[in-house]
Design an enzyme around this catalytic site. Sequence first.
Site, PDB file in Angstrom:
ATOM      1  N   CYS A   1      45.711  74.265  66.006  1.00  0.00           N
ATOM      2  CA  CYS A   1      44.763  75.187  65.642  1.00  0.00           C
ATOM      3  C   CYS A   1      44.133  75.816  66.791  1.00  0.00           C
ATOM      4  CB  CYS A   1      43.703  74.757  64.751  1.00  0.00           C
ATOM      5  SG  CYS A   1      44.437  74.169  63.167  1.00  0.00           S
TER       6      CYS A   1
ATOM      7  N   HIS B   1      34.485  78.076  66.104  1.00  0.00           N
ATOM      8  CA  HIS B   1      35.715  77.675  65.088  1.00  0.00           C
ATOM      9  C   HIS B   1      35.152  77.682  63.613  1.00  0.00           C
ATOM     10  CE1 HIS B   1      39.408  75.845  64.442  1.00  0.00           C
ATOM     11  NE2 HIS B   1      38.902  74.698  63.886  1.00  0.00           N
TER      12      HIS B   1
ATOM     13  N   GLU C   1      30.632  71.260  66.811  1.00  0.00           N
ATOM     14  CA  GLU C   1      30.553  72.342  67.583  1.00  0.00           C
ATOM     15  C   GLU C   1      29.258  72.731  67.996  1.00  0.00           C
ATOM     16  OE1 GLU C   1      32.914  76.451  66.935  1.00  0.00           O
ATOM     17  OE2 GLU C   1      32.734  75.228  65.165  1.00  0.00           O
TER      18      GLU C   1
ATOM     19  N   LYS D   1      35.922  82.347  59.651  1.00  0.00           N
ATOM     20  CA  LYS D   1      36.658  81.884  58.639  1.00  0.00           C
ATOM     21  C   LYS D   1      36.076  81.934  57.111  1.00  0.00           C
ATOM     22  CE  LYS D   1      38.932  78.540  61.856  1.00  0.00           C
ATOM     23  NZ  LYS D   1      38.419  78.868  63.084  1.00  0.00           N
TER      24      LYS D   1
ATOM     25  N   HIS E   1      41.282  79.840  57.103  1.00  0.00           N
ATOM     26  CA  HIS E   1      41.718  79.345  58.202  1.00  0.00           C
ATOM     27  C   HIS E   1      43.263  79.363  58.399  1.00  0.00           C
ATOM     28  CE1 HIS E   1      42.369  76.531  61.688  1.00  0.00           C
ATOM     29  NE2 HIS E   1      41.618  75.336  61.551  1.00  0.00           N
TER      30      HIS E   1
ATOM     31  N   PHE F   1      43.553  69.670  65.638  1.00  0.00           N
ATOM     32  CA  PHE F   1      44.079  68.222  65.401  1.00  0.00           C
ATOM     33  C   PHE F   1      44.752  67.860  66.798  1.00  0.00           C
ATOM     34  CE2 PHE F   1      44.681  68.185  60.722  1.00  0.00           C
ATOM     35  CZ  PHE F   1      43.296  68.172  60.420  1.00  0.00           C
TER      36      PHE F   1
END
Length: 424
Positions: A169, A309, A320, A341, A346, A405
């Site tokens: 990502c 994010h 975050e 998002k 996403h 990830f």
Amino acid sequence: MNRRVVITGMGVRAPRARGRDAFWELLSAGRTATRRISFFDPSPYRSQVAAEVDFDAAAEGLRPAEIRRMDRATQFAVVCARDAVADSGLDLATVDPHRMGVSLGSAVAAATSLEREYLVLSDSGRRWVMSPDQLSPHMFDYMIPSVMPAEIAWTVGAEGPVAMVSDGCTSGLDSVGHAVALIREGSADVMLAGASDTPITPIVVACFDAIKATTTYNDDPAHASRPFDATRNGFVLAEGAAVFLLEELDAARRRGARIYAEVGGFANRCNAYHMTGLKADGREMAEAIRAALDEARLDATAVDYVNAHGSGTKQNDRHETAAFRRSLGDHAYQTPVSSIKSMVGHSLGAIGSVEIAASLLAIEHQTVPPTANLEVADPECDLDYVPKQAREHRIDTVVTVGSGFGGFQSAMVLTRPRGQGERP
């Protein structure tokens, strides 16, 4: 050699938004693009909503042979690359092809075509032994991710460095960071860089179902993506793409180009901790932010907006928030933060580039896009997340971040070009 790098063109295909202007209209209005999945029957799945792109390849100018050969994600990338070149105003005939390259990111590459071909070959999973005479002549294109940037290279005539970046990502940030490094070091003069992903397929949906990462707000798609909200319960899967034209600053100025922003700094880190887990203190993302600011020769107080994010999982949002506090100090509480998002979902590897596009447009319009659907504050997320409505705000410097990830954490600093309204 350490040349300064700027972005002078962009192409975007986002959910419910064809092109740059439609994309900004959706974001600035705070509209959400999530709906019940229409590409297949989602009834068997835990999460049944997604943010789909309304895309007509023929209407986008792709020829029948190209449509047959290219995966959907590749089609997105090629169309966005064409837009980026046109938007930049750069005459490619004036560029040495050996000095022009491509850097493209993707997390799942040709997932759409691979799943389609598996269903054909296996008779929808009923046959274990598959006949090779049913194999698509384009299966190589679907199996090899590097075909995606190669298609862009063929489209624009780039004969310089061409690479595929796949860091999950953070791919959409890392691909642009790679392109910036190539121009800075003198390996290229012009780069097409960005990312594309089209992961709304049964197998990808099932994978995220298995780890309970995606939302179950199936009865209310428009409000399903809720970053930083106390009632959030997972992210909304999406598709999309964004590609940029990057060039050396002095060359852009000589030709009178419109400059969206300079890429002042970029850094990425890995937490070496867990495939999907994040440490609560946000240390690795904070380190990436600090390193990117150091490269840009800016301190924390220069940051006017953070494009988060903001996936809409509790683990990410709290990690975050801690990273912003750690890297920006007290200034974190004076800096607007938002997650797009909440509106466009996403799109995995593509989202980092889509968020760069949003950051560039935020600078251009001097407006912070909102975090839609933010109704109930999470006490552990205590920053200014610009809930529900866009906000006019002086923006000279944006930090845009990504988390993926594998523990990947990336940060990029984008600055308004000098001479275009910089602070006195």
